[in-house]
Design an enzyme around this catalytic site. Structure first.
Site, short mmCIF file in Angstrom:
data_model
loop_
_atom_site.label_atom_id
_atom_site.label_comp_id
_atom_site.label_asym_id
_atom_site.label_seq_id
_atom_site.Cartn_x
_atom_site.Cartn_y
_atom_site.Cartn_z
N ASN A 123 -11.85 -33.59 25.13
CA ASN A 123 -12.56 -34.77 25.63
C ASN A 123 -11.65 -36.16 25.72
O ASN A 123 -11.97 -37.11 25.37
CB ASN A 123 -13.57 -35.32 24.40
N ASP B 22 -12.18 -28.26 24.49
CA ASP B 22 -12.56 -29.51 25.30
C ASP B 22 -12.06 -30.57 24.05
O ASP B 22 -12.68 -30.92 23.46
CB ASP B 22 -13.91 -29.35 25.31
N TYR C 211 -13.76 -28.20 19.72
CA TYR C 211 -14.70 -28.91 20.56
C TYR C 211 -14.65 -30.70 19.98
O TYR C 211 -15.28 -30.60 18.88
CB TYR C 211 -15.99 -28.55 20.67
N ASP D 212 -20.31 -27.53 33.84
CA ASP D 212 -19.85 -28.82 34.21
C ASP D 212 -18.14 -28.68 34.10
O ASP D 212 -17.52 -29.56 34.63
CB ASP D 212 -20.23 -29.89 33.74
N HIS D 213 -17.71 -27.92 33.41
CA HIS D 213 -16.13 -27.44 32.72
C HIS D 213 -16.19 -26.02 33.73
O HIS D 213 -16.80 -25.43 33.67
CB HIS D 213 -15.99 -27.40 31.46
N GLU E 38 -19.20 -25.57 23.07
CA GLU E 38 -20.41 -26.02 23.55
C GLU E 38 -21.30 -24.74 23.61
O GLU E 38 -22.03 -24.56 24.81
CB GLU E 38 -20.75 -26.95 24.69
N ASN F 168 -15.53 -24.57 28.42
CA ASN F 168 -16.74 -25.19 27.67
C ASN F 168 -18.01 -24.82 28.50
O ASN F 168 -18.07 -25.04 29.74
CB ASN F 168 -16.66 -26.83 27.59
#
Length: 289
Positions: free
Chosen positions: A180, A178, A119, A279-280, A36, A8
């Site tokens: 989540n 991702d 995603y 951040d990933h 993303e 991501n």
């Protein structure tokens, strides 16, 4: 050996500035799933995808979502949730998200493998857990949670159809991205205090547990690291969670059993030249396929 990765990027333009191209060159994957990407096709920077062939669904929401699959050779087929003439039904729960750039699937040209990038929506808390004043977001009565769980239910059926369609053509299947959701306690560093957090709710974890089975989909990284905490793939930008490796494992390789059996190595690239891409972090697996 076939090297496959997922990441991501949290915006391809920002990731490129932080060293996405250097990571591509150093890791040299054969296939990369991106989530993303967050960029209209016409605004993609030069060499955004490092010279790879890119199948990309940006979605209609500018600066949001966007999934891609990068390959060395042009794929023989590309399918999105809004493709004309899609060769299998799209689950009704996914139709509301069909134009959001959340799912893309390709058939590789050089080997019998179908690859998907997904995603999953972040979601929110169910209504009974929402307490005004104790939430960063305004209470929504569980609307975001409900949207996520509808998407999840539709995705399960869609992935089963895609896996069976691939098998009928003599292809293995892998979906990466991702999700989540962290599946097990080993997948969240601070799991005890996260039991009522978005992404580690019992209903979310049950959904992943139902998706994974020896005959359906295999969590490849967990198969290779059965008892290891993590390896985590997401850390908040805030605080020192990254420095102390207090992260979440929410980026996965879910493979058909035949492909999963060929996995020989899995790792997470936390940094490239001392810089976080996103951040990933990328999750890579070598398959002897």
């Amino acid at each position: 050996m076939l090297r496959i990765a997922t990441v991501n990027v949290n915006g391809i333009r920002a990731a490129q500035r932080r060293g996405f191209g250097a990571w591509l060159q150093a890791t040299n994957p054969d296939v990369v799933a991106l989530q993303e990407v967050r960029c209209p096709e016409g605004d993609l920077p030069d060499d955004a995808f490092g010279g790879y062939h890119a199948a990309y669904d940006s979605g209609v929401r500018a600066g949001r979502n966007g999934v891609a699959v990068l390959t060395r050779h042009a794929p023989v087929a590309v399918r999105t949730l809004h493709s004309d003439g899609y060769d299998r039904p799209v689950a009704r729960e996914l139709r509301a998200a069909a134009d959001q750039g959340r799912y893309l699937e390709i058939d590789l040209a050089e080997i019998p493998l179908t690859v998907a990038s997904v995603y999953v929506p972040k979601g929110g808390l169910p209504a009974h857990l929402q307490k005004p004043g104790r939430m960063r977001e305004a209470p929504d009565g569980g609307a975001a949670y409900d949207r996520k769980m509808r998407f999840a239910a539709g995705l399960s059926r869609h992935l089963d159809r895609s896996r069976r369609a691939a098998a009928a053509q003599g292809r293995e299947f892998i979906v990466m991205g991702d999700f989540n959701v962290a599946h097990r306690e080993l997948d969240v560093a601070a799991w005890r205090r996260s039991r009522q957090s978005v992404g580690f709710l019992p209903q979310e974890r049950e959904w992943l547990a139902e998706l994974l089975s020896p005959r359906r989909f295999v969590d490849v990284v967990r198969r290779l690291h059965p008892d290891q905490p993590g390896p985590y793939s997401w850390w908040s930008w805030m605080g020192n969670s990254y420095a102390v490796d207090s992260g979440w494992r929410i980026d996965y390789h879910f493979a058909s059993p035949g492909l999963a059996r060929t996995a020989v190595r899995a790792w997470v690239d936390r940094e490239t030249d001392g810089v976080r891409i996103s951040d990933h972090s990328p999750v890579s697996v070598d398959y002897d396929f």
